[in-house]
Design an enzyme around this catalytic site. Sequence first.
Site, short mmCIF file in Angstrom:
data_model
loop_
_atom_site.label_atom_id
_atom_site.label_comp_id
_atom_site.label_asym_id
_atom_site.label_seq_id
_atom_site.Cartn_x
_atom_site.Cartn_y
_atom_site.Cartn_z
N LYS A 41 -14.68 -9.20 -12.75
CA LYS A 41 -14.61 -10.42 -11.93
C LYS A 41 -14.62 -10.07 -10.44
CE LYS A 41 -10.62 -11.57 -13.82
NZ LYS A 41 -10.33 -10.56 -14.84
N ARG A 47 -5.14 -18.64 -14.73
CA ARG A 47 -4.87 -17.75 -15.86
C ARG A 47 -4.00 -18.42 -16.91
NH1 ARG A 47 -5.73 -12.70 -12.73
NH2 ARG A 47 -5.90 -10.95 -14.16
N ARG A 72 -10.62 3.28 -13.16
CA ARG A 72 -10.25 2.82 -11.82
C ARG A 72 -8.87 3.38 -11.42
NH1 ARG A 72 -10.11 -3.50 -10.67
NH2 ARG A 72 -8.36 -3.41 -12.11
N ARG A 126 -3.52 1.88 -8.34
CA ARG A 126 -2.88 0.70 -8.93
C ARG A 126 -2.04 1.10 -10.13
NH1 ARG A 126 -6.83 -4.49 -9.50
NH2 ARG A 126 -5.35 -4.91 -11.18
N ARG A 173 -1.59 -6.22 -20.52
CA ARG A 173 -2.41 -7.15 -19.73
C ARG A 173 -3.43 -7.84 -20.64
NH1 ARG A 173 -4.60 -3.29 -15.17
NH2 ARG A 173 -5.82 -5.10 -14.57
P1 B4P Z 1 -12.78 -5.48 -11.68
O1 B4P Z 1 -13.98 -6.23 -11.29
O2 B4P Z 1 -11.96 -4.98 -10.55
O3 B4P Z 1 -11.75 -6.21 -12.65
P2 B4P Z 1 -11.17 -7.65 -12.61
O4 B4P Z 1 -11.64 -8.28 -13.86
O5 B4P Z 1 -11.50 -8.34 -11.32
O6 B4P Z 1 -9.60 -7.45 -12.41
P3 B4P Z 1 -8.16 -7.50 -12.99
O7 B4P Z 1 -8.00 -8.48 -14.08
O8 B4P Z 1 -7.84 -6.08 -13.25
O9 B4P Z 1 -7.19 -7.84 -11.82
P4 B4P Z 1 -6.49 -8.98 -11.03
O10 B4P Z 1 -6.47 -8.42 -9.67
O11 B4P Z 1 -7.11 -10.31 -11.20
O12 B4P Z 1 -13.27 -4.28 -12.56
C1 B4P Z 1 -12.43 -3.31 -13.13
C2 B4P Z 1 -13.11 -1.93 -13.16
O13 B4P Z 1 -14.32 -1.98 -13.91
C3 B4P Z 1 -13.48 -1.39 -11.79
O14 B4P Z 1 -13.17 -0.04 -11.73
C4 B4P Z 1 -14.98 -1.60 -11.72
O15 B4P Z 1 -15.62 -0.65 -10.88
C5 B4P Z 1 -15.40 -1.44 -13.16
N1 B4P Z 1 -16.60 -2.20 -13.50
C6 B4P Z 1 -16.89 -3.47 -13.08
N2 B4P Z 1 -18.10 -3.84 -13.59
C7 B4P Z 1 -18.55 -2.81 -14.39
C8 B4P Z 1 -19.73 -2.60 -15.19
N3 B4P Z 1 -20.67 -3.52 -15.29
N4 B4P Z 1 -19.84 -1.44 -15.86
C9 B4P Z 1 -18.88 -0.48 -15.75
N5 B4P Z 1 -17.75 -0.62 -14.99
C10 B4P Z 1 -17.59 -1.77 -14.31
O16 B4P Z 1 -5.00 -9.10 -11.65
C11 B4P Z 1 -4.01 -8.09 -11.55
C12 B4P Z 1 -2.62 -8.63 -11.92
O17 B4P Z 1 -2.20 -9.63 -10.96
C13 B4P Z 1 -2.46 -9.36 -13.28
O18 B4P Z 1 -2.25 -8.47 -14.34
C14 B4P Z 1 -1.22 -10.27 -13.00
O19 B4P Z 1 -0.02 -9.54 -13.10
C15 B4P Z 1 -1.40 -10.67 -11.55
N6 B4P Z 1 -2.12 -11.97 -11.40
C16 B4P Z 1 -3.33 -12.13 -10.77
N7 B4P Z 1 -3.71 -13.42 -10.83
C17 B4P Z 1 -2.73 -14.10 -11.49
C18 B4P Z 1 -2.57 -15.46 -11.88
N8 B4P Z 1 -3.50 -16.37 -11.59
N9 B4P Z 1 -1.45 -15.81 -12.57
C19 B4P Z 1 -0.51 -14.91 -12.85
N10 B4P Z 1 -0.60 -13.60 -12.52
C20 B4P Z 1 -1.71 -13.18 -11.85
#
Ligand code: B4P
Length: 190
Positions: A16, A91, A130, A136, A148
């Site tokens: 995302k 979420r 990552r 992190r 998670r």
């Molecule tokens: P990202 O793109 O960083 O992952 P994400 O889905 O955005 O993030 P995530 O769910 O971890 O975190 P968030 O900050 O929202 O990609 C991850 C990895 O994959 C990276 O290393 C990237 O390079 C790699 N990658 C991406 N695309 C790829 C591809 N095509 N092929 C290979 N590799 C690839 O949340 C973190 C925490 O914050 C939660 O656990 C919760 O505690 C809290 N939180 C956030 N929002 C909340 C909410 N609305 N309500 C309650 N708690 C919340």
Amino acid sequence: MKKLNIVLFGPPGAGKGTQSTFLIERYGLVHLSTGDLLRAEIKAESPLGIQAKELMDQGDLVPDEVVIGMIRNKMEAHLDAKGFIFDGFPRTKAQAEALDGMLNGKGEPIVAMLALEVPEKELVKRLIGRGATSGRADDKDEAVISNRIREYEAKTAPLKDYYGAQGKYKALDGVGTVEDITARLVKAIG
Ligand code: B4P
């Protein structure tokens, strides 16, 4: 002009945050990532950040009222935005209802929820990868990553039905190169 308000959806590590970077540039949107906002609070060592850090380090969700308040403040700071990419928010059902309340009242509803589908094995691989460089705490430990993913399945995945009932849910294959996935998202938005 109608605002392009999009929810980018998917489990932890679905890409995302990665894809948001491309979409905000292409469409001139404002990026609202609750994960980034929370990490900024942690860095600033604010009372909110101190409370959030404990939950995030365990892989638990932060309370609804905290993230809803953060999103409301950010939206009010960008009243002239062409649209928003909501990344990692909503979420829970309570968050989705609060978001609808904020947007529908202004006649600027969510136009689509685009969901990146990635198998669990690949999610774990990406997050551990990552964790080696990001510093992190929630990306380092497999038990935390599993928590998670469980939190996502229990509390967040049901939002597919919430947006599906509004005719806004669209699933996309989230496996492939970053560019491939951007192209799939652009096609879906187009
Ligand atoms: P990202 O793109 O960083 O992952 P994400 O889905 O955005 O993030 P995530 O769910 O971890 O975190 P968030 O900050 O929202 O990609 C991850 C990895 O994959 C990276 O290393 C990237 O390079 C790699 N990658 C991406 N695309 C790829 C591809 N095509 N092929 C290979 N590799 C690839 O949340 C973190 C925490 O914050 C939660 O656990 C919760 O505690 C809290 N939180 C956030 N929002 C909340 C909410 N609305 N309500 C309650 N708690 C919340």
